[in-house]
Write a protein that holds these residues in place. Structure first.
Motif, PDB file in Angstrom:
ATOM      1  N   THR A  52      45.377   5.571  64.391  1.00  0.00           N
ATOM      2  CA  THR A  52      46.678   5.508  63.722  1.00  0.00           C
ATOM      3  C   THR A  52      46.470   4.848  62.355  1.00  0.00           C
ATOM      4  OG1 THR A  52      48.967   4.740  63.925  1.00  0.00           O
ATOM      5  CG2 THR A  52      47.291   3.327  64.892  1.00  0.00           C
ATOM      6  N   GLN A  53      47.378   5.110  61.427  1.00  0.00           N
ATOM      7  CA  GLN A  53      47.355   4.500  60.088  1.00  0.00           C
ATOM      8  C   GLN A  53      46.025   4.667  59.353  1.00  0.00           C
ATOM      9  OE1 GLN A  53      49.185   0.932  62.066  1.00  0.00           O
ATOM     10  NE2 GLN A  53      50.207   0.746  60.088  1.00  0.00           N
ATOM     11  N   GLY A  54      45.430   5.829  59.515  1.00  0.00           N
ATOM     12  CA  GLY A  54      44.155   6.114  58.854  1.00  0.00           C
ATOM     13  C   GLY A  54      44.321   7.137  57.748  1.00  0.00           C
ATOM     14  N   PRO A  55      43.211   7.817  57.387  1.00  0.00           N
ATOM     15  CA  PRO A  55      43.238   8.706  56.217  1.00  0.00           C
ATOM     16  C   PRO A  55      43.788  10.109  56.471  1.00  0.00           C
ATOM     17  CG  PRO A  55      41.027   8.577  57.147  1.00  0.00           C
ATOM     18  CD  PRO A  55      41.872   7.649  57.959  1.00  0.00           C
ATOM     19  N   VAL A  56      43.911  10.504  57.743  1.00  0.00           N
ATOM     20  CA  VAL A  56      44.303  11.905  57.994  1.00  0.00           C
ATOM     21  C   VAL A  56      45.787  12.123  57.710  1.00  0.00           C
ATOM     22  CG1 VAL A  56      44.223  13.801  59.654  1.00  0.00           C
ATOM     23  CG2 VAL A  56      42.481  12.043  59.740  1.00  0.00           C
ATOM     24  N   ILE A  57      46.607  11.094  57.979  1.00  0.00           N
ATOM     25  CA  ILE A  57      48.051  11.243  57.765  1.00  0.00           C
ATOM     26  C   ILE A  57      48.365  11.569  56.296  1.00  0.00           C
ATOM     27  CG2 ILE A  57      50.264   9.987  57.790  1.00  0.00           C
ATOM     28  CD1 ILE A  57      49.119   8.736  60.475  1.00  0.00           C
ATOM     29  N   PRO A  58      47.872  10.772  55.327  1.00  0.00           N
ATOM     30  CA  PRO A  58      48.171  11.148  53.926  1.00  0.00           C
ATOM     31  C   PRO A  58      47.607  12.512  53.538  1.00  0.00           C
ATOM     32  CG  PRO A  58      46.786   9.152  54.033  1.00  0.00           C
ATOM     33  CD  PRO A  58      47.232   9.455  55.418  1.00  0.00           C
ATOM     34  N   LEU A  63      49.071  17.976  52.004  1.00  0.00           N
ATOM     35  CA  LEU A  63      48.923  19.415  52.215  1.00  0.00           C
ATOM     36  C   LEU A  63      50.288  20.080  52.383  1.00  0.00           C
ATOM     37  CD1 LEU A  63      46.632  21.516  52.535  1.00  0.00           C
ATOM     38  CD2 LEU A  63      46.840  21.215  55.000  1.00  0.00           C
ATOM     39  N   VAL A  64      51.164  19.467  53.184  1.00  0.00           N
ATOM     40  CA  VAL A  64      52.492  20.051  53.419  1.00  0.00           C
ATOM     41  C   VAL A  64      53.329  19.968  52.140  1.00  0.00           C
ATOM     42  CG1 VAL A  64      54.618  19.944  54.783  1.00  0.00           C
ATOM     43  CG2 VAL A  64      52.412  19.565  55.901  1.00  0.00           C
ATOM     44  N   ALA A  65      53.256  18.826  51.437  1.00  0.00           N
ATOM     45  CA  ALA A  65      54.025  18.687  50.187  1.00  0.00           C
ATOM     46  C   ALA A  65      53.603  19.773  49.193  1.00  0.00           C
ATOM     47  CB  ALA A  65      53.809  17.297  49.592  1.00  0.00           C
ATOM     48  N   ASP A  66      52.297  19.971  49.038  1.00  0.00           N
ATOM     49  CA  ASP A  66      51.812  20.993  48.102  1.00  0.00           C
ATOM     50  C   ASP A  66      52.228  22.389  48.554  1.00  0.00           C
ATOM     51  OD1 ASP A  66      50.689  18.990  46.683  1.00  0.00           O
ATOM     52  OD2 ASP A  66      48.610  19.383  47.295  1.00  0.00           O
ATOM     53  N   ALA A  73      55.983  13.811  50.791  1.00  0.00           N
ATOM     54  CA  ALA A  73      56.180  14.173  52.197  1.00  0.00           C
ATOM     55  C   ALA A  73      55.753  12.979  53.038  1.00  0.00           C
ATOM     56  CB  ALA A  73      55.348  15.402  52.549  1.00  0.00           C
ATOM     57  N   VAL A  74      56.557  12.644  54.039  1.00  0.00           N
ATOM     58  CA  VAL A  74      56.248  11.508  54.912  1.00  0.00           C
ATOM     59  C   VAL A  74      56.167  12.002  56.356  1.00  0.00           C
ATOM     60  CG1 VAL A  74      56.942   9.183  55.635  1.00  0.00           C
ATOM     61  CG2 VAL A  74      57.610  10.028  53.374  1.00  0.00           C
ATOM     62  N   ALA A  75      54.975  11.911  56.941  1.00  0.00           N
ATOM     63  CA  ALA A  75      54.803  12.305  58.345  1.00  0.00           C
ATOM     64  C   ALA A  75      55.478  11.256  59.218  1.00  0.00           C
ATOM     65  CB  ALA A  75      53.329  12.403  58.682  1.00  0.00           C
ATOM     66  N   ILE A  76      56.102  11.706  60.284  1.00  0.00           N
ATOM     67  CA  ILE A  76      56.916  10.809  61.113  1.00  0.00           C
ATOM     68  C   ILE A  76      56.837  11.298  62.559  1.00  0.00           C
ATOM     69  CG2 ILE A  76      59.086  12.067  60.727  1.00  0.00           C
ATOM     70  CD1 ILE A  76      60.273   9.170  59.994  1.00  0.00           C
ATOM     71  N   SER A  77      57.295  10.476  63.504  1.00  0.00           N
ATOM     72  CA  SER A  77      56.965  10.755  64.901  1.00  0.00           C
ATOM     73  C   SER A  77      57.604  12.010  65.492  1.00  0.00           C
ATOM     74  CB  SER A  77      57.300   9.542  65.772  1.00  0.00           C
ATOM     75  OG  SER A  77      58.605   9.097  65.483  1.00  0.00           O
ATOM     76  N   ASN A  78      58.722  12.454  64.959  1.00  0.00           N
ATOM     77  CA  ASN A  78      59.321  13.716  65.424  1.00  0.00           C
ATOM     78  C   ASN A  78      60.429  14.140  64.447  1.00  0.00           C
ATOM     79  OD1 ASN A  78      61.903  12.440  66.407  1.00  0.00           O
ATOM     80  ND2 ASN A  78      60.451  11.432  67.782  1.00  0.00           N
ATOM     81  N   LEU A 274      47.088  19.034  60.407  1.00  0.00           N
ATOM     82  CA  LEU A 274      46.247  19.417  59.274  1.00  0.00           C
ATOM     83  C   LEU A 274      45.491  20.703  59.590  1.00  0.00           C
ATOM     84  CD1 LEU A 274      45.359  18.195  56.513  1.00  0.00           C
ATOM     85  CD2 LEU A 274      43.461  17.126  57.726  1.00  0.00           C
ATOM     86  N   SER A 275      44.935  20.768  60.769  1.00  0.00           N
ATOM     87  CA  SER A 275      44.181  21.943  61.170  1.00  0.00           C
ATOM     88  C   SER A 275      45.121  23.155  61.359  1.00  0.00           C
ATOM     89  CB  SER A 275      43.414  21.636  62.458  1.00  0.00           C
ATOM     90  OG  SER A 275      42.708  22.754  62.872  1.00  0.00           O
ATOM     91  N   GLN A 276      46.297  22.917  61.935  1.00  0.00           N
ATOM     92  CA  GLN A 276      47.259  24.013  62.140  1.00  0.00           C
ATOM     93  C   GLN A 276      47.721  24.624  60.809  1.00  0.00           C
ATOM     94  OE1 GLN A 276      50.002  24.581  65.220  1.00  0.00           O
ATOM     95  NE2 GLN A 276      47.957  24.990  65.973  1.00  0.00           N
ATOM     96  N   MET A 277      47.779  23.799  59.763  1.00  0.00           N
ATOM     97  CA  MET A 277      48.235  24.301  58.457  1.00  0.00           C
ATOM     98  C   MET A 277      47.376  25.472  57.982  1.00  0.00           C
ATOM     99  SD  MET A 277      51.017  23.096  57.204  1.00  0.00           S
ATOM    100  CE  MET A 277      50.957  23.415  55.444  1.00  0.00           C
ATOM    101  N   ALA A 278      46.107  25.476  58.383  1.00  0.00           N
ATOM    102  CA  ALA A 278      45.217  26.575  57.967  1.00  0.00           C
ATOM    103  C   ALA A 278      45.670  27.904  58.575  1.00  0.00           C
ATOM    104  CB  ALA A 278      43.784  26.257  58.392  1.00  0.00           C
TER     105      ALA A 278
END
Ligand code: PLP
Length: 412
Positions: A52-58, A63-66, A73-78, A274-278
């Protein structure tokens, strides 16, 4: 479940009357598609330094913002937390009102109620299920006008709502616009990506949505202040930015500057996202193919009709709603729904209007049924057919065959 054979067909071919179902296995109305690359990305995150709170979230957020074309864009629990954070960022609080559609999941209104606000319901357009502009205008002329703090529109079934008209109306009224875009990641509107308009929009990454993180959501905005508010709200209201602290007692010092929540997404969820975005564009493309096939096979159908699509947009096709044509609608929809389930076709109804929920009946104590006649009829007629990227052409044929088998038995 045995149907009343006197009232409807006693056709023994119908699975609901004991006949052989169209298919042997259950076809769900939606489901996630997880690739080996998704699995590998999640596993690599599990064995990394941060859960949690690591580099993958930003990374996921950027990726989603772009992709959507917004600044923040702020990732959040649901998706529900996303709405809660968005409404909070707009300052919605006790005694306030929001205008929204009742043709949505209860969370759209619930998130306002969390803050002590209440919803006013605008009616929907009969042939799209999208919030009706004129109905919003009517609500804006109520005596409680000053308490209305947001207009919240839903990209119903994946189709972007009328962003241009909504933005015009919101700016004319001086009320912020929020898009509940839980259904519309991957859609398009007027040559741009859909899923964002107005002040803020929110996504859900529940497994049946365009992409999934298991549970998960995101808040999008172009406004730095709103963005910073959402970031604070997501993590207990704790400020860690050194330049934002009211004082600084040392390197350990941080401040809880307001009451927030733990609404953080985990690194594991963000890795999946992140992987699903592909795959997002290919998922949406397959959904569009399925939708086009349904439309072609159901064109001129005597029993069911498809919704209208707006020429300025391309839906993400989160859902494929149809409307029963034969009266009495509510009774016929129930019979068709039960008969489809017996045929192993996992249809759903989207949505039970929010105002029909006992909680809202008690909270609001107002006759919204009467004020939303289109919503009433839409609800009475609606059935959502299965649609998800891994659905095969054979599955589509099964759904259409079951619809026609049932239609013929009931109404010929
Ligand atoms: C229109 C809409 N809004 C909000 C939500 C809430 O999202 P979540 O389930 O991620 O909390 C959903 C989810 O089903 C939804 O369909």
């Amino acid at each position: 479940m045995q149907l009343d054979k006197k009232r409807i067909a006693s056709d023994c071919n119908l699975a609901v009357n004991g006949g052989k179902p169209i298919r042997d296995t259950w076809l769900p109305y939606g489901r996630q598609t997880i690739s080996q690359a998704d699995v590998e990305k999640v596993v690599s995150t599990l064995t990394s330094d941060y859960l949690t709170q690591g580099p993958v979230i930003p990374e996921f957020e950027s990726l989603v913002a772009d992709y959507v074309g917004v600044k923040f864009a702020v990732a959040i629990s649901n998706g529900t937390a996303a709405l809660h954070a968005a409404y909070h960022a707009l300052g919605i609080s006790k005694g306030d009102l929001i205008i929204t559609s009742p043709m949505t999941f209860a969370a759209t209104s619930n998130a306002a109620v969390y803050l002590g606000a209440r919803p006013l319901f605008a009616d929907v357009e009969p042939s799209t299920g999208l919030i009706e502009i004129e109905s919003i205008r009517k609500l804006l002329s109520r005596p409680e006008r000053k308490s209305i703090k947001a207009i919240v529109a839903i990209d119903f079934a994946g189709q972007p709502c009328r962003y241009r008209e909504l933005e015009e109306l919101a700016s004319e009224a001086g009320v912020p616009l929020v898009i509940d875009a839980a259904h519309s990641l991957g859609s398009r509107y007027a040559g741009n990506k859909g899923g964002f308009a107005g002040a803020l929009s929110t996504f859900s990454f529940h497994p049946v949505k365009s992409i999934t993180t298991g549970e998960g959501g995101m808040v999008l905005t172009n406004d730095r202040k709103l963005y910073e508010s959402v970031v604070l709200f997501r993590s207990h209201g704790i400020q860690k930015g050194r330049d934002r602290l009211l004082k600084d007692e040392g390197p350990w010092w941080h401040e809880m500057q307001e009451l927030g929540f733990n609404y953080r997404m985990t690194e594991i969820q963000a890795a999946l996202g992140l992987s699903q975005m592909a795959s997002l564009d290919s998922f949406v493309e397959r959904r569009a193919e399925i939708a086009a096939t349904y439309r072609q096979k159901l064109a001129e159908n005597q029993y069911y009709e498809c919704l209208d699509l707006l020429p300025e947009s391309a839906s993400a096709h989160h859902l494929f709603p149809i409307l029963v044509k034969k009266q009495p609608f509510a009774e016929n929809r129930k019979l068709v729904f039960e008969a489809l389930h017996a045929e192993n076709i996992g249809v759903q109804v989207h949505y039970i209007p929010t105002y029909k929920m006992p909680f809202y009946q008690e909270l609001l104590n107002e006759n919204w049924q009467q004020q939303c006649p289109n919503t009433e009829e839409f609800y009475a007629r609606e059935i959502s057919l299965p649609i998800f990227p891994a659905m095969s052409d054979f599955d589509i044929d099964n759904v259409v065959a079951a619809l026609n088998k049932i239609g013929k038995a009931f109404w010929n």
